[in-house]
Design an enzyme around this catalytic site. Structure first.
Site, PDB file in Angstrom:
ATOM      1  N   HIS A 187       3.062 -32.207 -22.120  1.00  0.00           N
ATOM      2  CA  HIS A 187       4.079 -32.763 -23.021  1.00  0.00           C
ATOM      3  C   HIS A 187       4.643 -31.680 -23.942  1.00  0.00           C
ATOM      4  O   HIS A 187       3.935 -31.162 -24.802  1.00  0.00           O
ATOM      5  CB  HIS A 187       3.434 -33.903 -23.834  1.00  0.00           C
ATOM      6  CG  HIS A 187       4.382 -34.602 -24.737  1.00  0.00           C
ATOM      7  ND1 HIS A 187       4.003 -35.179 -25.926  1.00  0.00           N
ATOM      8  CD2 HIS A 187       5.716 -34.820 -24.647  1.00  0.00           C
ATOM      9  CE1 HIS A 187       5.053 -35.725 -26.511  1.00  0.00           C
ATOM     10  NE2 HIS A 187       6.105 -35.514 -25.758  1.00  0.00           N
ATOM     11  N   ASN A 238       2.706 -38.585 -31.013  1.00  0.00           N
ATOM     12  CA  ASN A 238       3.508 -39.787 -31.236  1.00  0.00           C
ATOM     13  C   ASN A 238       2.721 -40.954 -31.822  1.00  0.00           C
ATOM     14  O   ASN A 238       3.321 -41.915 -32.312  1.00  0.00           O
ATOM     15  CB  ASN A 238       4.231 -40.181 -29.954  1.00  0.00           C
ATOM     16  CG  ASN A 238       5.384 -39.239 -29.694  1.00  0.00           C
ATOM     17  OD1 ASN A 238       6.055 -38.807 -30.634  1.00  0.00           O
ATOM     18  ND2 ASN A 238       5.599 -38.872 -28.438  1.00  0.00           N
TER      19      ASN A 238
END
Ligand code: CAA
Length: 302
Positions: free
Chosen positions: A156, A206
C-alpha cells in the site's frame, strides 16, 4: 533488513493517480521494467505524459541526470486492458503485479482470480488496496490457481506516491513468509520506509486517518467552522502538511467514503458511520481534486 527483492519485471494494473505513481517509483528507483495496464487508452496516454513530465521536472531541477530519466522512460510501457485478457495478457515472466484498480471488492476479487491463473509461482500478486481484506483477495486468488493465496500481499503506497516515503505491507492470513520478505524488499528498492500491518480493517494508516477525515466533515456539517478554518487548525495547530478536508480532496472523497464504509461494515461499530455530508458530496460527484470540485475548487487537469 529486508532481503533482496529478486523482482526482474513488474506490472501495475490501473493507470490512475496511484497506479501511475507506483509505476514511476518502480521504473525510476527500483529500476525494473514495468508494464502499466488500463482499459482506457485516454487514461493511459494521459498518465504516461505525466510520467514523462515528472522525470523532466527532476532533470530540470538538477536532481536527476538526463540518462537516468531516459532509462526510466524506457522501462515503462503502457498496455491497454487489465492485463488478463487475450492478446493483452501479462506475460508469465512478470514476477510482481500490483493492482491499483477502484476499491470495489468484487472487482478486485475477480481480478485476483484471473491473475492467479496467468502468473505462476513465484510471482507476487500485490494489491494497493487501502482497506479491502487481503485474506479475501487471497482466497479469490486460490480459486484461480491452487497455492496462489500464499503469494497475495498488500503493498500500500501513499498519495502522491513519488513524494510520500511510506509503504504499508499487509500480509493475508495465507501469505507466505517468503512473499512478505520479497514485498518488503521491493518497497525498500522503491526508496520507501516499510511498515507492516495485520490484515485488520483500515490497516494502520486508514484505521486512524479516515475517522479523522470523517470527523472533520461532521464538524463542517455541524457548522462549527469553515473548511479553511478546519484545515488551518490542523496545519498550524498540529503541524500537518495539509488539513483533513484538503487531504480528503487529494485522496478522493469516493475513496474516503468507501474506506469509511469498510471500517463501519467490518467492525459493526457505529463510531465509524460515514457523515451525511460525505455521502452527499459523493452523490453529487464532488469527489475532490481529480474532478475539480470537493471541499474546495481546483483548476481542471489537462
Ligand atoms: N504528484 C507528484 N508530485 C507532487 C504532487 C502530486 N500529486 N503534489 C505535490 N508534488 C510535489 C511537488 O511537485 C513538489 O515537488 P518539487 O519539490 O520538485 O517542487 C513537492 O511535491 C512539494 O509540493 P508543493 O511545494 O506544491 O506543496 P507542499 O510542500 O504542500 O507538498 C504534499 C505537497 C507533498 C502533497 C504535502 O502537502 C503533503 O505531504 N500532504 C499530505 C499528503 C498525505 O497525507 N498523503 C497521504 C494520503 S493517504 C493515502 O494516500 C493512502 C490511502 O489509503 C487513502
Amino acid at each position: 533488513m529486508a532481503a533482496a527483492h529478486s523482482i526482474k519485471k513488474a506490472a501495475v494494473i490501473g493507470a490512475g493517480q496511484m497506479g501511475l505513481g507506483i509505476a514511476y517509483v518502480t521504473a525510476l528507483h527500483a529500476r525494473i521494467p514495468v508494464t502499466l495496464h488500463d482499459p482506457s487508452s485516454s487514461v493511459l496516454s494521459a498518465s504516461l505524459k505525466r510520467f514523462d513530465g515528472w522525470l523532466d521536472k527532476d532533470v530540470s531541477k538538477g536532481r536527476l541526470s538526463k540518462e537516468d530519466a531516459e532509462a526510466a522512460k524506457d522501462r515503462v510501457k503502457g498496455v491497454k486492458g487489465d492485463g488478463t485478457e487475450g492478446g493483452e495478457a501479462l506475460k508469465d515472466d512478470t514476477d510482481l503485479v500490483i493492482e491499483a484498480i477502484p476499491e470495489i471488492p468484487d472487482l478486485k476479487a475477480g481480478l485476483f482470480k484471473r491473475l492467479a491463473g496467468i502468473l505462476p509461482a513465484p510471482a507476487i500478486l500485490g494489491s494497493n488496496t487501502s482497506s479491502i481484506s487481503l485474506t479475501r483477495l487471497a482466497r479469490a486468488a486460490e480459486t484461480g490457481a491452487v497455492g496462489a493465496s500464499e503469494r497475495v500481499v498488500g503493498i500500500h503506497f501513499f498519495n502522491p506516491v513519488p513524494v510520500m516515503k511510506l509503504v504499508e505491507i499487509i500480509p493475508a492470513l495465507q501469505t507466505s513468509a517468503e512473499t512478505i520478505e520479497r514485498a518488503k524488499a521491493f518497497g525498500v528498492a522503491c526508496k520507501k520506509e516499510v511498515v507492516t500491518s495485520k490484515d485488520s480493517p483500515g490497516f494502520i494508516a486508514n484505521a486512524i486517518l479516515m475517522p479523522m477525515i470523517n470527523e472533520a466533515t461532521m464538524v463542517l456539517e455541524k457548522g462549527t467552522a469553515t473548511p479553511e478554518h478546519i484545515d488551518t487548525t490542523f496545519r498550524l495547530g498540529m503541524g500537518h502538511p495539509m488539513g483533513p478536508l484538503r487531504l480528503a480532496d487529494l485522496i478522493g472523497l469516493d475513496t474516503c467514503l468507501s474506506i469509511q464504509r469498510v471500517l463501519h461494515n467490518e467492525t459493526g461499530d457505529s463510531k465509524y458511520r460515514p457523515s451525511g455530508l460525505l455521502v452527499r458530496m459523493v452523490d453529487a460527484g464532488w469527489v475532490g481534486e481529480k474532478v475539480g470540485k470537493g471541499f474546495y475548487e481546483y483548476p481542471k487537469k489537462a
